[in-house]
Design a protein around this motif. Structure first.
Motif, PDB file in Angstrom:
ATOM      1  N   LEU A   1      18.106  -2.779   9.931  1.00 31.23           N
ATOM      2  CA  LEU A   1      17.240  -3.819   9.392  1.00 31.23           C
ATOM      3  C   LEU A   1      17.244  -3.720   7.870  1.00 31.23           C
ATOM      4  N   ASN A   2      17.289  -4.863   7.212  1.00 31.10           N
ATOM      5  CA  ASN A   2      17.144  -4.855   5.760  1.00 31.10           C
ATOM      6  C   ASN A   2      15.726  -4.429   5.413  1.00 31.10           C
ATOM      7  N   LEU A   3      15.580  -3.637   4.382  1.00 34.16           N
ATOM      8  CA  LEU A   3      14.242  -3.262   3.953  1.00 34.16           C
ATOM      9  C   LEU A   3      13.945  -3.895   2.596  1.00 34.16           C
ATOM     10  N   VAL A   4      12.871  -4.676   2.568  1.00 36.73           N
ATOM     11  CA  VAL A   4      12.420  -5.289   1.324  1.00 36.73           C
ATOM     12  C   VAL A   4      11.115  -4.608   0.931  1.00 36.73           C
ATOM     13  N   VAL A   5      10.990  -4.260  -0.331  1.00 37.55           N
ATOM     14  CA  VAL A   5       9.789  -3.577  -0.810  1.00 37.55           C
ATOM     15  C   VAL A   5       8.935  -4.573  -1.576  1.00 37.55           C
ATOM     16  N   GLU A   6       7.664  -4.702  -1.184  1.00 42.03           N
ATOM     17  CA  GLU A   6       6.794  -5.615  -1.916  1.00 42.03           C
ATOM     18  C   GLU A   6       5.800  -4.876  -2.787  1.00 42.03           C
ATOM     19  N   GLY A   7       5.465  -5.495  -3.920  1.00 38.41           N
ATOM     20  CA  GLY A   7       4.416  -4.948  -4.774  1.00 38.41           C
ATOM     21  C   GLY A   7       4.865  -3.863  -5.739  1.00 38.41           C
ATOM     22  N   VAL A   8       6.135  -3.899  -6.150  1.00 41.97           N
ATOM     23  CA  VAL A   8       6.609  -2.927  -7.143  1.00 41.97           C
ATOM     24  C   VAL A   8       6.142  -3.373  -8.534  1.00 41.97           C
ATOM     25  N   GLU A   9       5.393  -2.490  -9.173  1.00 41.36           N
ATOM     26  CA  GLU A   9       4.770  -2.859 -10.452  1.00 41.36           C
ATOM     27  C   GLU A   9       5.210  -1.992 -11.627  1.00 41.36           C
ATOM     28  N   THR A  10       5.719  -0.786 -11.338  1.00 37.08           N
ATOM     29  CA  THR A  10       6.003   0.142 -12.446  1.00 37.08           C
ATOM     30  C   THR A  10       7.459   0.609 -12.452  1.00 37.08           C
ATOM     31  N   ALA A  11       7.885   1.098 -13.608  1.00 36.36           N
ATOM     32  CA  ALA A  11       9.243   1.629 -13.764  1.00 36.36           C
ATOM     33  C   ALA A  11       9.466   2.842 -12.863  1.00 36.36           C
ATOM     34  N   GLU A  12       8.422   3.649 -12.662  1.00 43.31           N
ATOM     35  CA  GLU A  12       8.541   4.830 -11.796  1.00 43.31           C
ATOM     36  C   GLU A  12       8.812   4.409 -10.357  1.00 43.31           C
ATOM     37  N   GLN A  13       8.074   3.399  -9.905  1.00 38.27           N
ATOM     38  CA  GLN A  13       8.292   2.898  -8.537  1.00 38.27           C
ATOM     39  C   GLN A  13       9.703   2.329  -8.404  1.00 38.27           C
ATOM     40  N   LEU A  14      10.146   1.611  -9.421  1.00 34.62           N
ATOM     41  CA  LEU A  14      11.503   1.060  -9.391  1.00 34.62           C
ATOM     42  C   LEU A  14      12.535   2.180  -9.287  1.00 34.62           C
ATOM     43  N   ALA A  15      12.331   3.246 -10.079  1.00 32.78           N
ATOM     44  CA  ALA A  15      13.276   4.363 -10.068  1.00 32.78           C
ATOM     45  C   ALA A  15      13.368   4.971  -8.668  1.00 32.78           C
ATOM     46  N   PHE A  16      12.233   5.148  -8.029  1.00 35.92           N
ATOM     47  CA  PHE A  16      12.214   5.706  -6.681  1.00 35.92           C
ATOM     48  C   PHE A  16      13.032   4.838  -5.717  1.00 35.92           C
ATOM     49  N   PHE A  17      12.774   3.542  -5.736  1.00 35.77           N
ATOM     50  CA  PHE A  17      13.421   2.672  -4.755  1.00 35.77           C
ATOM     51  C   PHE A  17      14.880   2.379  -5.085  1.00 35.77           C
ATOM     52  N   SER A  18      15.234   2.442  -6.357  1.00 37.76           N
ATOM     53  CA  SER A  18      16.646   2.183  -6.643  1.00 37.76           C
ATOM     54  C   SER A  18      17.480   3.384  -6.196  1.00 37.76           C
TER      55      SER A  18
ATOM     56  N   LYS B   1       3.566  13.382  -0.367  1.00 35.36           N
ATOM     57  CA  LYS B   1       3.494  12.912   1.019  1.00 35.36           C
ATOM     58  C   LYS B   1       3.774  11.419   1.131  1.00 35.36           C
ATOM     59  N   GLY B   2       3.248  10.672   0.140  1.00 33.03           N
ATOM     60  CA  GLY B   2       3.510   9.225   0.113  1.00 33.03           C
ATOM     61  C   GLY B   2       5.002   8.963   0.071  1.00 33.03           C
ATOM     62  N   GLY B   3       5.713   9.734  -0.745  1.00 35.82           N
ATOM     63  CA  GLY B   3       7.155   9.587  -0.872  1.00 35.82           C
ATOM     64  C   GLY B   3       7.881   9.884   0.431  1.00 35.82           C
ATOM     65  N   GLU B   4       7.422  10.921   1.124  1.00 33.12           N
ATOM     66  CA  GLU B   4       8.063  11.278   2.397  1.00 33.12           C
ATOM     67  C   GLU B   4       7.881  10.179   3.433  1.00 33.12           C
ATOM     68  N   LEU B   5       6.690   9.609   3.450  1.00 35.16           N
ATOM     69  CA  LEU B   5       6.395   8.539   4.397  1.00 35.16           C
ATOM     70  C   LEU B   5       7.336   7.360   4.150  1.00 35.16           C
TER      71      LEU B   5
ATOM     72  N   SER C   1       0.836  -1.218   0.000  1.00 33.60           N
ATOM     73  CA  SER C   1       0.000   0.000   0.000  1.00 33.60           C
ATOM     74  C   SER C   1       0.866   1.262   0.000  1.00 33.60           C
ATOM     75  N   PHE C   2       2.054   1.214   0.616  1.00 33.59           N
ATOM     76  CA  PHE C   2       2.937   2.380   0.613  1.00 33.59           C
ATOM     77  C   PHE C   2       3.525   2.611  -0.780  1.00 33.59           C
ATOM     78  N   VAL C   3       3.754   1.522  -1.478  1.00 34.99           N
ATOM     79  CA  VAL C   3       4.284   1.629  -2.841  1.00 34.99           C
ATOM     80  C   VAL C   3       3.239   2.285  -3.731  1.00 34.99           C
ATOM     81  N   GLN C   4       1.989   1.866  -3.570  1.00 39.70           N
ATOM     82  CA  GLN C   4       0.910   2.482  -4.347  1.00 39.70           C
ATOM     83  C   GLN C   4       0.735   3.945  -3.953  1.00 39.70           C
ATOM     84  N   GLY C   5       0.970   4.240  -2.671  1.00 39.13           N
ATOM     85  CA  GLY C   5       0.857   5.610  -2.178  1.00 39.13           C
ATOM     86  C   GLY C   5       1.820   6.580  -2.837  1.00 39.13           C
ATOM     87  N   LEU C   6       2.906   6.040  -3.386  1.00 40.12           N
ATOM     88  CA  LEU C   6       3.899   6.887  -4.058  1.00 40.12           C
ATOM     89  C   LEU C   6       3.286   7.645  -5.226  1.00 40.12           C
TER      90      LEU C   6
END
Ligand code: C2E
Ligand code: MG
Ligand code: MG
Ligand code: MG
Length: 291
Positions: free
Chosen positions: A231-248, A214-218, A204-209
Motif C-alpha cells: 500500500l502507498n503510504l501518505v503522511v499528513e500534517g508534516v509541519e517541520t524540517a525535522e519531520q520531513l527529514a524523518f520521512f524522507s 517510541k513515537g518513531g518506532e510506531l 497525530s503520529f507525526v506529532q508523536g515523533l
C-alpha cells in the motif's frame, strides 16, 4: 439570596441554550441551501514525493463560504450534513467539482496524476458507485486518476453491503485510501480484505515523533506494514524540517502538510504544479535544517 441566584443562573443557562439552538438552526437552514446557492468551494493540498520533489496528487478539501459567517471549517458542517442527511448532495458536488478541476488543469497543460476526494461513510451506497462511474465518464478520466478517501469508521459495520460497494468501486478502477489511519479503534483485519491502494497515516503520529523514540518506532512499524501490504503510504500534517527529514529517510510515498503548502484554491494550485517548484523548496529546507 440563594434561591434567586439559582433561578438567575437557570435563566442565564437557558438563554445560552437558546442562543446555541438558534445558531444551530440557522446553520442547518443555511447548510441545506449551500450547494444550490453556490457557496461551496474546493481547495487543494498538494502531496509531494520527497525523493523527486514532484507532486503525486492533490487532496480536495471543501470550504463553505457563508455570506455572514465567512469561511466555516469542515469540522463544523460535515458532521452536521451527515446528521441532516444532506452529505450525499454535498459529496456529489465535491466529487463532480474535483473531477472537473482535474480535467481543466490537465487541459491547461498541468501534469497532475490524481486527485483525492474525502467520502463520508454515509455516502457509500450503490447510488454513489453510479455517480462515480458517471463522473469519470463525463470527464473522460482514467479511473485511477481518482482516489477516494474513507476513514476506518466505514469498516466498523463490516456488513456485506459496504463490502460490495468497495468492490464495485475498485472494479471501476478508482483507488481507495484509508484516511486518518491509526485513529479508528477498529481491527486491522480489514486491511487484507479491502481492495485498498493507500493508507494516510494520521497527523497525530507525526506529532508523536517529537515526543521521543517510541513515537518513531510506531511510525516505522506502520510504514513497514504498509510496505509489506503493498500500500502507498501518505503522511499528513508534516509541519517541520525535522519531520520531513524523518520521512524522507523512511521513503514514504508522499507527504502532505503545511511545511509544503496548506490547501489552496485551484488557481493557486497551478503555481505549485510548475516543474521543480517543490524540489527547490526541499533543497532550501534541507540546507537550513543542516546549516
Ligand atoms: P482530512 O481529510 O484528514 O484532511 C486533512 C486536514 O488537515 C485538512 O483540514 C487540512 O487542511 C489539515 N492539514 C493539512 N496539513 C496540515 C498540517 O500540516 N497541520 C495541520 N494542523 N493541519 C493540516 P480541513 O480542510 O479543515 O478538513 C478537515 C476534515 O474535514 C478532513 O480531514 C475531512 O475529514 C473533512 N472534509 C474535508 N473536506 C471534505 C469533503 O469534501 N467531504 C467529506 N466527507 N469530508 C471532508
Ligand atoms: Mg482526507
Ligand atoms: Mg486525514
Ligand atoms: Mg484528519
Amino acid at each position: 439570596n440563594a434561591k434567586k441566584e439559582g433561578r438567575n443562573r437557570f435563566l442565564i443557562f437557558r438563554d445560552d441554550m437558546e442562543g446555541a439552538n438558534l445558531e444551530r438552526l440557522r446553520l442547518e437552514t443555511d447548510l441545506r441551501n449551500a450547494v444550490s446557492r453556490g457557496q461551496l468551494r474546493l481547495h487543494y493540498q498538494p502531496q509531494i514525493d520527497v525523493q523527486t520533489g514532484s507532486v503525486t496528487g492533490a487532496e480536495a478539501l471543501v470550504r463553505w463560504q457563508h455570506p455572514e459567517l465567512g469561511t466555516v471549517p469542515p469540522i463544523r458542517y460535515i458532521p452536521l450534513a451527515e446528521e441532516l442527511g444532506i452529505i450525499d448532495e454535498i459529496g456529489e458536488w465535491v466529487l463532480r467539482q474535483a473531477c472537473r478541476d482535474l480535467t481543466e488543469l490537465r487541459s491547461r497543460g498541468h501534469e497532475l496524476r490524481q486527485v483525492s476526494v474525502n467520502v463520508s461513510a454515509l455516502q457509500l451506497s450503490r447510488d454513489f458507485v453510479s455517480v462515480v462511474a458517471d463522473v469519470l465518464e463525463k470527464n473522460r478520466l482514467a479511473p485511477d486518476s481518482l482516489v477516494l478517501e474513507l476513514t476506518e469508521g466505514v469498516m466498523i459495520d463490516n456488513d456485506d453491503g459496504a463490502m460490495r460497494n468497495f468492490t464495485a468501486l475498485r472494479d471501476l478502477g478508482v483507488q481507495l485510501s484509508i484516511d486518518d489511519f491509526g485513529t479508528g479503534y477498529s481491527s486491522l483485519s480489514y486491511l487484507t480484505r479491502l481492495p485498498l491502494s493507500e493508507l494516510k497515516i494520521d497527523r497525530s503520529f507525526v506529532q508523536g515523533l517529537d515526543q521521543g523514540t517510541k513515537g518513531g518506532e510506531l511510525v516505522r512499524g506502520i510504514i513497514a506494514m504498509a510496505n509489506s501490504l503493498h500500500l502507498n503510504l501518505v503522511v499528513e500534517g508534516v509541519e517541520t524540517a525535522e519531520q520531513l527529514a524523518f520521512f524522507s529517510e523512511q521513503r514514504v510515498h508522499a507527504i502532505q502538510g503545511y511545511l509544503f503548502s496548506a490547501a489552496v484554491p485551484v488557481e493557486q494550485l497551478q503555481g505549485l504544479l510548475s516543474p521543480g517548484h517543490f524540489a527547490a523548496r526541499i533543497d532550501d529546507i534541507q540546507a537550513q535544517d543542516s546549516g
